[in-house]
Design an enzyme around this catalytic site. Structure first.
Site, PDB file in Angstrom:
ATOM      1  N   LYS A 158       0.829  -1.208   0.000  1.00 28.24           N
ATOM      2  CA  LYS A 158       0.000   0.000   0.000  1.00 28.24           C
ATOM      3  C   LYS A 158       0.862   1.255   0.000  1.00 28.24           C
ATOM      4  O   LYS A 158       1.929   1.288   0.633  1.00 28.24           O
ATOM      5  CB  LYS A 158      -0.903   0.042   1.241  1.00 28.24           C
ATOM      6  CG  LYS A 158      -1.980  -1.013   1.296  1.00 28.24           C
ATOM      7  CD  LYS A 158      -2.852  -0.788   2.530  1.00 28.24           C
ATOM      8  CE  LYS A 158      -4.027  -1.734   2.583  1.00 28.24           C
ATOM      9  NZ  LYS A 158      -4.873  -1.468   3.771  1.00 28.24           N
ATOM     10  N   GLY A 164      -8.366   5.439  -1.942  1.00 30.80           N
ATOM     11  CA  GLY A 164      -9.162   5.153  -3.127  1.00 30.80           C
ATOM     12  C   GLY A 164      -8.665   3.984  -3.951  1.00 30.80           C
ATOM     13  O   GLY A 164      -8.961   3.886  -5.137  1.00 30.80           O
ATOM     14  N   ARG A 292     -11.106  13.513   7.189  1.00 32.36           N
ATOM     15  CA  ARG A 292     -12.072  14.337   6.451  1.00 32.36           C
ATOM     16  C   ARG A 292     -13.454  13.743   6.627  1.00 32.36           C
ATOM     17  O   ARG A 292     -13.613  12.682   7.230  1.00 32.36           O
ATOM     18  CB  ARG A 292     -11.726  14.342   4.963  1.00 32.36           C
ATOM     19  CG  ARG A 292     -11.587  12.924   4.399  1.00 32.36           C
ATOM     20  CD  ARG A 292     -11.441  12.871   2.902  1.00 32.36           C
ATOM     21  NE  ARG A 292     -11.013  11.562   2.428  1.00 32.36           N
ATOM     22  CZ  ARG A 292     -11.778  10.496   2.309  1.00 32.36           C
ATOM     23  NH1 ARG A 292     -13.061  10.575   2.650  1.00 32.36           N
ATOM     24  NH2 ARG A 292     -11.313   9.348   1.863  1.00 32.36           N
ATOM     25  N   VAL A 295     -17.678  10.154   2.119  1.00 29.95           N
ATOM     26  CA  VAL A 295     -18.804  10.137   1.173  1.00 29.95           C
ATOM     27  C   VAL A 295     -20.042   9.533   1.835  1.00 29.95           C
ATOM     28  O   VAL A 295     -21.165   9.995   1.648  1.00 29.95           O
ATOM     29  CB  VAL A 295     -18.433   9.339  -0.097  1.00 29.95           C
ATOM     30  CG1 VAL A 295     -19.631   9.220  -1.034  1.00 29.95           C
ATOM     31  CG2 VAL A 295     -17.266   9.988  -0.824  1.00 29.95           C
TER      32      VAL A 295
END
Length: 446
Positions: A158, A164, A292, A295
């Site tokens: 990673k 994403g 943050r 979605v």
């Protein structure tokens, strides 16, 4: 409280922030690219400023242009939404240096937790469960091979600055590791400007569980339950729900406690999300912290009654948490389907003009979108064009309401993933809650 907030984003999240600001009595400034000049979020704001051409690198990610828009409009705070500059520590630092409040955590928080290898180190020092992996950044293929052999295959490489699904490679055997290591580094550098990678054990059929947290400047931290985000394709989430069908009250309390401890260890402030993997034996492991709004935040709002965007703004203004942990009550069940402008079978983008847009309604249905008849879906941005959210007394009612809402949702002129979501809702394994991060791969194959 702030007098004027500039929203450094576009689309449905920009409109979501504008609505929250209006309810708080705060003036809003919408930035937009030339391609988004007539977007609904632009029309809904009190002021608008064009920050560049359609290319996001020249507009929404253009820090000098965004800050110039804030200065011209007299905004005293900036809300970054998600994506674009929302997890850019340099942007947050510049905002702080010129006296504009960044609505989110501090630049130090973003830098520290944005590096996933460092985040793991912080959490491990606290004695919390972390996915087995390399202790930090891997500097060579030899280091990666040593770490992989110690952990055992399969492993996943990673990007430390990733997200994403970018900069990730699954490796099943030692002879494939060198090529995967180089590919992950190259993608990480091109996407994030940082080629650093680390390595974790790859669980074959885990669930992706995330916990919503809020923290104020006095060090008070609470969580608002978990979201199950296991339905995903290539590490991109498609459907989320809360509460998770795999988590009971005892496990919820424990995973919530660990999420709060992880946030405290990082001295985190504002709204954030702590992400975990849950294995078949219901053991959970820390993965990362998202600094943050997510979605999928609406489903948490639906079951808790907490407006997360308003809380972000209040916390950024220095106000204390108004909720204690015992005040948080999860009521019913909620799901979110991400409606993308994509071919539902080939997953290829489907930009173009929407000739007809008729969203569903009724009790327990929410649609977050800026789409309307005649709107143009641009090829320059993310393909998500709407979020369909339903709430029910329990999971069965929530699913029934989602099926009904999907049947009502009409979008013509482009292809969307609505048919795919209908099929997922009809799948027997999904209906029983038997899902993992590999669910969609098997579902599509069958």
């Amino acid at each position: 409280m702030f007098k004027k907030v500039l929203i450094a984003n576009r689309g449905e999240i920009a409109l979501r922030v504008i609505r929250a600001c209006k309810e708080l009595g705060i003036k809003t400034v919408a930035i937009h690219s030339e391609a988004d000049a007539t977007s609904l979020h632009v029309r809904a704001a009190d002021e608008k400023v064009c920050v560049g051409p359609a290319d996001a690198a020249l507009s929404y990610r253009n820090i000098p242009n965004v800050l110039s828009a804030a200065e011209i409009s007299g905004a005293d705070a900036i809300h970054p939404g998600y994506g674009f500059l929302s997890e850019n520590a340099h942007f947050a630092e510049v905002c702080e240096s010129i006296g504009i409040k960044f609505i989110g955590p501090s630049s130090e928080n973003i830098a520290m937790l944005g590096d996933k290898a460092k985040a793991r180190e912080i959490v491990m020092k606290r004695g919390l469960p972390v996915t087995p992996g390399s202790p930090g950044e891997l500097r060579s293929e030899e280091e990666a091979l040593q770490a992989a052999q110690k952990i055992g295959f399969p492993v996943i490489i990673k990007a430390t600055a990733g997200g994403g699904g970018r900069g990730m490679r699954v490796v099943n055997k030692a002879e494939d590791l060198a090529r995967a290591f180089q590919a992950a580094q190259a993608e990480a550098k091109s996407t994030f400007g940082n080629e650093s990678v680390y390595l974790e054990r790859y669980f074959l059929e885990p669930r992706h569980i995330e916990v919503q947290v809020m923290a104020d400047h006095r060090g008070h931290v609470i969580h608002l339950g978990e979201r199950d985000c296991s339905i995903q394709r290539r590490h991109q989430k498609l459907l989320e729900e809360t509460p998770s069908p795999a988590i009971d009250d005892k496990l919820r309390k424990e995973i919530g406690r660990v999420a709060v401890e992880a946030v405290k260890a990082a001295h985190y402030r504002n709204v954030g999300t702590v992400e975990f993997l849950l294995d078949k034996d219901r053991n959970f492991f820390f993965m990362e912290v998202n600094t943050r709004i997510q979605v999928e935040h609406p489903i948490t709002e639906m079951v808790t009654g907490v407006d997360l965007i308003k809380e972000q703004i209040r916390l950024a203004a220095g106000l204390p948490l108004t909720l204690r942990q015992q005040d948080v009550v999860m009521n019913g069940h909620s799901m979110e389907c991400r409606i993308n402008a994509e071919d539902p079978e080939k997953f290829t983008p489907s930009p173009g003009t929407i000739t007809k847009y008729s969203p569903p309604g009724g009790f327990g249905v929410r649609v977050d979108s800026v789409m309307e008849s005649g709107a143009v879906v641009s090829p320059h941005y993310d393909s998500m064009i709407a979020k369909l959210i339903t709430h029910g007394r329990d999971r069965q009612e929530c699913m029934a309401r989602m099926r009904r809402a999907l049947d009502e949702f009409v979008i013509e002129g482009i292809k969307t993933t609505i048919p795919l979501h209908r099929r997922i809702l009809d799948d027997p394994d999904f209906q029983k809650g038997h899902v993992s991060t590999t669910f969609l791969e098997r579902f599509l194959a069958s």
